[in-house]
Design a protein around this motif. Structure first.
Motif, PDB file in Angstrom:
ATOM      1  N   UNK A  21     -20.554  -4.214  -5.956  1.00 48.70           N
ATOM      2  CA  UNK A  21     -19.484  -3.431  -5.421  1.00 48.70           C
ATOM      3  C   UNK A  21     -19.824  -1.895  -6.119  1.00 48.70           C
ATOM      4  N   UNK A  22     -19.410  -0.978  -5.563  1.00 45.17           N
ATOM      5  CA  UNK A  22     -19.340   0.568  -6.165  1.00 45.17           C
ATOM      6  C   UNK A  22     -17.971   0.554  -7.144  1.00 45.17           C
ATOM      7  N   UNK A  23     -18.171   0.866  -8.263  1.00 45.74           N
ATOM      8  CA  UNK A  23     -17.043   0.942  -9.239  1.00 45.74           C
ATOM      9  C   UNK A  23     -16.009   2.098  -8.744  1.00 45.74           C
ATOM     10  N   UNK A  24     -14.781   1.835  -9.500  1.00 42.98           N
ATOM     11  CA  UNK A  24     -13.849   3.027  -9.274  1.00 42.98           C
ATOM     12  C   UNK A  24     -14.286   4.267  -9.455  1.00 42.98           C
ATOM     13  N   UNK A  25     -14.844   4.723 -10.685  1.00 38.14           N
ATOM     14  CA  UNK A  25     -15.392   6.235 -10.649  1.00 38.14           C
ATOM     15  C   UNK A  25     -16.376   6.499  -9.620  1.00 38.14           C
ATOM     16  N   UNK A  26     -17.092   5.697  -9.208  1.00 33.92           N
ATOM     17  CA  UNK A  26     -17.999   6.042  -7.934  1.00 33.92           C
ATOM     18  C   UNK A  26     -17.454   6.336  -6.935  1.00 33.92           C
ATOM     19  N   UNK A  27     -16.572   5.369  -6.433  1.00 32.44           N
ATOM     20  CA  UNK A  27     -15.603   5.748  -5.155  1.00 32.44           C
ATOM     21  C   UNK A  27     -14.767   6.944  -5.407  1.00 32.44           C
ATOM     22  N   UNK A  28     -14.200   6.939  -6.445  1.00 30.13           N
ATOM     23  CA  UNK A  28     -13.371   8.314  -6.597  1.00 30.13           C
ATOM     24  C   UNK A  28     -14.067   9.534  -6.814  1.00 30.13           C
ATOM     25  N   UNK A  29     -15.431   9.620  -6.744  1.00 29.98           N
ATOM     26  CA  UNK A  29     -16.434  10.756  -6.944  1.00 29.98           C
ATOM     27  C   UNK A  29     -16.367  11.329  -5.752  1.00 29.98           C
ATOM     28  N   UNK A  30     -16.004  10.582  -4.466  1.00 30.78           N
ATOM     29  CA  UNK A  30     -16.350  11.093  -3.166  1.00 30.78           C
ATOM     30  C   UNK A  30     -15.621  12.282  -2.710  1.00 30.78           C
ATOM     31  N   UNK A  31     -16.413  13.080  -2.356  1.00 30.27           N
ATOM     32  CA  UNK A  31     -15.667  14.531  -1.939  1.00 30.27           C
ATOM     33  C   UNK A  31     -15.142  14.372  -0.675  1.00 30.27           C
ATOM     34  N   UNK A  32     -15.615  13.511   0.171  1.00 27.32           N
ATOM     35  CA  UNK A  32     -14.817  13.051   1.560  1.00 27.32           C
ATOM     36  C   UNK A  32     -14.655  11.702   1.643  1.00 27.32           C
ATOM     37  N   UNK A  33     -13.344  11.174   1.634  1.00 31.03           N
ATOM     38  CA  UNK A  33     -13.170   9.651   2.094  1.00 31.03           C
ATOM     39  C   UNK A  33     -12.314   9.492   3.089  1.00 31.03           C
ATOM     40  N   UNK A  34     -13.137   8.368   4.025  1.00 35.04           N
ATOM     41  CA  UNK A  34     -12.244   7.890   5.123  1.00 35.04           C
ATOM     42  C   UNK A  34     -12.083   6.271   4.940  1.00 35.04           C
ATOM     43  N   UNK A  35     -10.831   5.953   5.459  1.00 33.38           N
ATOM     44  CA  UNK A  35     -10.373   4.767   5.386  1.00 33.38           C
ATOM     45  C   UNK A  35     -10.020   4.450   6.943  1.00 33.38           C
ATOM     46  N   UNK A  36     -10.503   3.302   7.694  1.00 40.39           N
ATOM     47  CA  UNK A  36     -10.386   3.291   9.102  1.00 40.39           C
ATOM     48  C   UNK A  36      -9.660   1.820   9.069  1.00 40.39           C
ATOM     49  N   UNK A  37      -8.489   1.891   9.483  1.00 39.05           N
ATOM     50  CA  UNK A  37      -7.795   0.546   9.666  1.00 39.05           C
ATOM     51  C   UNK A  37      -7.158   0.464  11.080  1.00 39.05           C
ATOM     52  N   UNK A  38      -7.394  -0.830  11.749  1.00 39.93           N
ATOM     53  CA  UNK A  38      -7.089  -1.448  12.907  1.00 39.93           C
ATOM     54  C   UNK A  38      -5.910  -2.385  12.966  1.00 39.93           C
ATOM     55  N   UNK A  39      -4.838  -2.339  13.467  1.00 42.95           N
ATOM     56  CA  UNK A  39      -3.834  -3.562  13.600  1.00 42.95           C
ATOM     57  C   UNK A  39      -2.720  -3.205  12.805  1.00 42.95           C
ATOM     58  N   UNK A  40      -1.510  -3.820  13.460  1.00 37.89           N
ATOM     59  CA  UNK A  40      -0.133  -3.705  12.721  1.00 37.89           C
ATOM     60  C   UNK A  40       0.114  -4.297  11.487  1.00 37.89           C
ATOM     61  N   UNK A  41      -0.897  -5.435  11.196  1.00 37.24           N
ATOM     62  CA  UNK A  41      -0.800  -6.100   9.864  1.00 37.24           C
ATOM     63  C   UNK A  41      -1.531  -5.178   8.772  1.00 37.24           C
ATOM     64  N   UNK A  42      -2.658  -4.485   9.028  1.00 36.06           N
ATOM     65  CA  UNK A  42      -3.418  -3.430   8.226  1.00 36.06           C
ATOM     66  C   UNK A  42      -2.289  -2.262   7.853  1.00 36.06           C
ATOM     67  N   UNK A  43      -1.492  -1.995   8.632  1.00 36.99           N
ATOM     68  CA  UNK A  43      -0.543  -0.791   8.479  1.00 36.99           C
ATOM     69  C   UNK A  43       0.541  -1.218   7.461  1.00 36.99           C
ATOM     70  N   UNK A  44       1.018  -2.513   7.726  1.00 33.35           N
ATOM     71  CA  UNK A  44       2.080  -2.803   6.730  1.00 33.35           C
ATOM     72  C   UNK A  44       1.515  -3.083   5.321  1.00 33.35           C
ATOM     73  N   UNK A  45       0.180  -3.615   5.286  1.00 30.56           N
ATOM     74  CA  UNK A  45      -0.309  -3.872   3.942  1.00 30.56           C
ATOM     75  C   UNK A  45      -0.612  -2.607   3.135  1.00 30.56           C
ATOM     76  N   UNK A  46      -1.228  -1.579   4.045  1.00 31.63           N
ATOM     77  CA  UNK A  46      -1.453  -0.350   3.470  1.00 31.63           C
ATOM     78  C   UNK A  46       0.079   0.418   2.958  1.00 31.63           C
ATOM     79  N   UNK A  47       1.063   0.229   3.563  1.00 26.90           N
ATOM     80  CA  UNK A  47       2.222   0.755   3.147  1.00 26.90           C
ATOM     81  C   UNK A  47       2.753   0.235   1.792  1.00 26.90           C
ATOM     82  N   UNK A  48       2.586  -1.273   1.763  1.00 28.89           N
ATOM     83  CA  UNK A  48       2.955  -1.670   0.573  1.00 28.89           C
ATOM     84  C   UNK A  48       2.221  -1.460  -0.567  1.00 28.89           C
TER      85      UNK A  48
END
Length: 236
Positions: free
Chosen positions: A181-208
């Motif tokens: 996996x990419x590490x935390x610093x590698x992910x955090x270096x991104x100038x533009x980040x996109x998270x794509x989520x589908x479904x009500x379950x994912x919405x609930x998890x994200x809010x938690x």
């Protein structure tokens, strides 16, 4: 506001806007540097986005595509993220892009960390655009709660860009427990980040996850570190 979700009524609309976010980020990098790096996640969600990007005329020959994480399986295996990316993204116009695999011929991912760090580090300093997903356990990348190597992946000592993960005992990881996996610093270096989520379950998890401990729901690390550079797109 950082952490807020852009909600759409259909997955098609969400995917179209996601493509716009990705292409805008890549375009900015090309204009500023002449090259762009784009790391992507696997799973079932991004396939239609990959199809849309592949069919878009763009300066793909100046884009290098990498993986956010990978199962330690053959690239021909149906669970391989490399296989998904080669069959859905690196086709048509986007077939002109370069690609950096994560999987090597080493038996275990930890044996390949130094080699893959050398391959990935130049493209993650910083990373231009990253596409993230999220599991129902609150993981992103291969940052599974309770996984062996998670603490080092989030806050690495020494090698900064990639890390090995042993996800034995993590139900969401399934049978493919050896990961890179990419590490935390590698992910955090991104100038533009996109998270794509589908479904009500994912919405609930994200809010938690927005108020969880990052070791319990590691996507929280990405949310916090990326801040306003993270666009979260959701559809039912």
């Amino acid at each position: 506001m950082a952490g807020d979700i852009r909600r759409f009524e259909t997955r098609e609309e969400a995917t179209s806007v996601a493509a716009e976010v990705v292409l805008a980020g890549l375009k900015t990098a090309l204009e500023e540097k002449g090259r762009a790096s784009f790391c992507v996640s696997g799973g079932s969600t991004p396939g239609p986005l990959f199809d849309l990007l592949a069919a878009t005329e763009f300066g793909w020959e100046r884009v290098t595509v990498g993986l956010v994480d990978e199962r330690w399986v053959s690239p021909e295996d149906t669970s391989s993220n490399e296989r998904l990316v080669r069959s859905r993204l690196l086709t048509k116009h986007a077939g002109a892009a370069g690609f950096i695999p994560m999987r090597t011929l080493h038996e275990l991912p930890e044996e390949a960390v130094a080699e893959r760090n050398a391959a990935y580090a130049p493209h993650c300093a910083p990373l231009d655009v990253i596409l993230l997903g999220m599991g129902n356990d609150g993981h992103t990348a291969s940052w599974f709660p309770g996984a062996g190597g998670l603490a080092n992946a989030l806050n690495p000592v020494g090698i900064e860009t990639v890390a090995a993960i042993d996800a034995r005992g993590c139900p969401v990881a399934g049978i493919n427990t050896q990961r890179m996996t990419l590490t935390g610093p590698a992910v955090a270096s991104a100038q533009v980040a996109l998270m794509l989520l589908f479904g009500n379950d994912k919405l609930d998890v994200y809010e938690q996850a927005k108020s969880a401990d990052p070791m319990d729901m590691p996507v929280r690390y990405a949310i916090d570190k990326l801040g306003p550079r993270l666009t979260v797109i959701w559809a039912p």
